[in-house]
Motif scaffolding. Structure first.
Motif, mmCIF file in Angstrom:
data_model
loop_
_atom_site.group_PDB
_atom_site.id
_atom_site.type_symbol
_atom_site.label_atom_id
_atom_site.label_comp_id
_atom_site.label_asym_id
_atom_site.label_seq_id
_atom_site.Cartn_x
_atom_site.Cartn_y
_atom_site.Cartn_z
ATOM 1 N N HIS A 19 14.615 5.234 5.404
ATOM 2 C CA HIS A 19 15.438 5.094 7.057
ATOM 3 C C HIS A 19 17.281 5.138 6.801
ATOM 4 O O HIS A 19 17.238 4.076 6.189
ATOM 5 N N TYR A 20 16.633 5.864 5.382
ATOM 6 C CA TYR A 20 18.322 6.105 4.747
ATOM 7 C C TYR A 20 18.887 6.696 4.766
ATOM 8 O O TYR A 20 18.010 8.026 4.961
ATOM 9 N N GLN A 21 20.535 6.535 5.705
ATOM 10 C CA GLN A 21 21.498 7.622 6.324
ATOM 11 C C GLN A 21 21.806 8.288 4.738
ATOM 12 O O GLN A 21 22.301 7.513 4.148
ATOM 13 N N ILE A 22 21.346 9.429 4.752
ATOM 14 C CA ILE A 22 22.674 9.916 3.787
ATOM 15 C C ILE A 22 23.786 10.858 3.119
ATOM 16 O O ILE A 22 23.929 11.877 4.059
ATOM 17 N N ILE A 23 24.340 10.168 2.872
ATOM 18 C CA ILE A 23 26.102 11.045 3.079
ATOM 19 C C ILE A 23 26.241 11.786 1.471
ATOM 20 O O ILE A 23 26.452 11.134 0.570
ATOM 21 N N GLY A 24 27.207 12.296 1.923
ATOM 22 C CA GLY A 24 27.757 13.252 0.933
ATOM 23 C C GLY A 24 29.038 13.229 0.697
ATOM 24 O O GLY A 24 29.787 13.010 1.968
ATOM 25 N N LEU A 25 30.299 12.908 0.022
ATOM 26 C CA LEU A 25 30.983 13.142 -0.426
ATOM 27 C C LEU A 25 31.840 14.157 -0.860
ATOM 28 O O LEU A 25 31.642 14.638 -1.676
ATOM 29 N N GLU A 26 32.507 14.916 0.278
ATOM 30 C CA GLU A 26 32.573 16.362 -0.447
ATOM 31 C C GLU A 26 33.176 17.285 0.867
ATOM 32 O O GLU A 26 33.405 17.564 2.354
ATOM 33 N N GLN A 27 34.518 17.796 -0.473
ATOM 34 C CA GLN A 27 35.004 18.676 1.176
ATOM 35 C C GLN A 27 34.819 20.165 1.706
ATOM 36 O O GLN A 27 34.573 20.786 1.016
ATOM 37 N N THR A 28 34.258 20.077 2.780
ATOM 38 C CA THR A 28 33.514 20.876 3.630
ATOM 39 C C THR A 28 34.214 21.443 4.249
ATOM 40 O O THR A 28 34.741 20.538 5.865
ATOM 41 N N THR A 64 22.180 2.799 3.173
ATOM 42 C CA THR A 64 22.615 4.215 2.919
ATOM 43 C C THR A 64 23.019 4.585 1.647
ATOM 44 O O THR A 64 22.617 4.062 1.042
ATOM 45 N N ILE A 65 22.608 6.017 1.167
ATOM 46 C CA ILE A 65 23.240 6.569 0.805
ATOM 47 C C ILE A 65 24.308 7.418 0.440
ATOM 48 O O ILE A 65 24.502 8.028 1.382
ATOM 49 N N LEU A 66 24.893 7.242 -0.648
ATOM 50 C CA LEU A 66 26.370 7.890 -1.069
ATOM 51 C C LEU A 66 26.355 8.960 -2.142
ATOM 52 O O LEU A 66 25.986 8.376 -3.255
ATOM 53 N N ILE A 67 26.266 10.244 -1.468
ATOM 54 C CA ILE A 67 26.445 11.099 -3.001
ATOM 55 C C ILE A 67 27.550 11.677 -3.200
ATOM 56 O O ILE A 67 27.967 11.856 -3.116
ATOM 57 N N ILE A 68 27.965 11.739 -4.596
ATOM 58 C CA ILE A 68 29.573 11.570 -5.304
ATOM 59 C C ILE A 68 29.183 13.116 -6.788
ATOM 60 O O ILE A 68 27.901 13.367 -7.290
ATOM 61 N N GLY A 69 30.063 14.363 -6.102
ATOM 62 C CA GLY A 69 29.496 15.197 -6.356
ATOM 63 C C GLY A 69 30.204 15.564 -7.877
ATOM 64 O O GLY A 69 30.840 14.571 -8.513
ATOM 65 N N LYS A 70 30.474 16.120 -8.845
ATOM 66 C CA LYS A 70 29.904 16.426 -9.735
ATOM 67 C C LYS A 70 31.411 16.752 -10.076
ATOM 68 O O LYS A 70 32.611 16.645 -9.397
#
Lengths: 179, 179
Positions: free
Chosen positions: A95-104, A121-127
């Motif tokens: 039950h985590y919301q999965i959020i990407g930090l990315e310009q799309t 919350t899961i926050l994903i940071i890109g390369k």
């Protein structure tokens, strides 16, 4: 999957120190100063954990210089890059919301984004250069991006992550105060 | 006082790029990665200028690696540390609000702080370890601080500056949209 809670001294912490239901996925980051700095930011803002591609990175002097001992206080979990999707699947089932930090093209601007107050919350940071790879972009619940005004294309990865974590923490504490 | 606009290529910019009436005083910062990184952040968020203790620092490779060419697009002004009070006096006479980013007993938490929408703003960032010296603290209009939840005492100087600049930009653009 290898997931080791490296160090978790939460039991020794003052009960007043707040932990947030936020895991920062930093497994895509490659630069040790960014990883060390982000460890410090996550610890200061009370994230519950951070993931990293290879736990051996935290033995590096360059990492430690920027982490300023935060690695002793923040749970750091090894999630390899090849295993990220599987990890995210598991977290979604928890039950985590999965959020990407990315310009799309579909990203929501961070200044308009509302984190779900009742979800973990899961926050994903890109390369650093190439951002979040497409197969992971396709897997996230939503992408957010930070509006920018300059000639330079984007903020440093650690800085943009820190701003997003700040927004999350601010919103969560508002919710806590309200309830 | 030596104040040289080092490079200002604003004339070449797309008119749609917004500049904010914000000068970030980074003259107290000592570490080149923080200065370089902050230059990038200021440029991305459309600050109007940044001050630096010694313009020769921007010729350093370590600075440039973090600035990623932002130094070519952001006006950088030399204001030496011994001359900061005089500089701030001049800026106050030009109707700038002077804000220090520092943890003090009288600091307002950033999440509750409202930047004056009609005033130009100076934001002073403290030294990496010792922060803003008392004589400058006594001179500012107000101090703001970022609430923190961890064991580590404080965020990295560049990161805390970036979060504060983000708050400023967010508030200003809300005001612009409203008006």
């Amino acid at each position: 999957m290898t997931q080791n809670d490296l160090i978790n001294k939460d039991d020794t912490l003052d009960g007043a120190k707040r932990k947030h239901d936020l895991i920062v996925v930093a497994s895509l980051l490659e630069k040790l100063p960014n990883l060390g700095g982000l460890t410090r930011t996550c610890e200061v803002f009370g994230a519950s954990a951070m993931t990293i591609h290879d736990l051996r990175m935290i033995e590096n002097f360059e990492y430690q210089t920027l982490a300023v001992t935060a690695q002793y206080w923040l749970p750091i979990v090894q999630v390899e890059r090849w295993n990220l999707i599987q990890y995210l699947k598991e977290m979604r089932s928890k039950h985590y919301q999965i959020i990407g930090l990315e310009q799309t093209t579909n990203s929501l601007p961070l200044n308009e984004f509302v984190f779900h107050p009742d979800k973990k919350t899961i926050l994903i940071i890109g390369k650093e250069r190439s951002g979040i790879p497409p197969e992971i972009i396709n897997f996230v619940d939503i992408c957010v991006e930070i509006p920018q005004f300059g000639v330079i294309r984007s903020l440093n990865a650690h800085v943009s992550a820190s701003i997003t974590i700040w927004e999350y923490v601010k919103q969560m504490n508002k919710n806590v105060q309200k309830s």
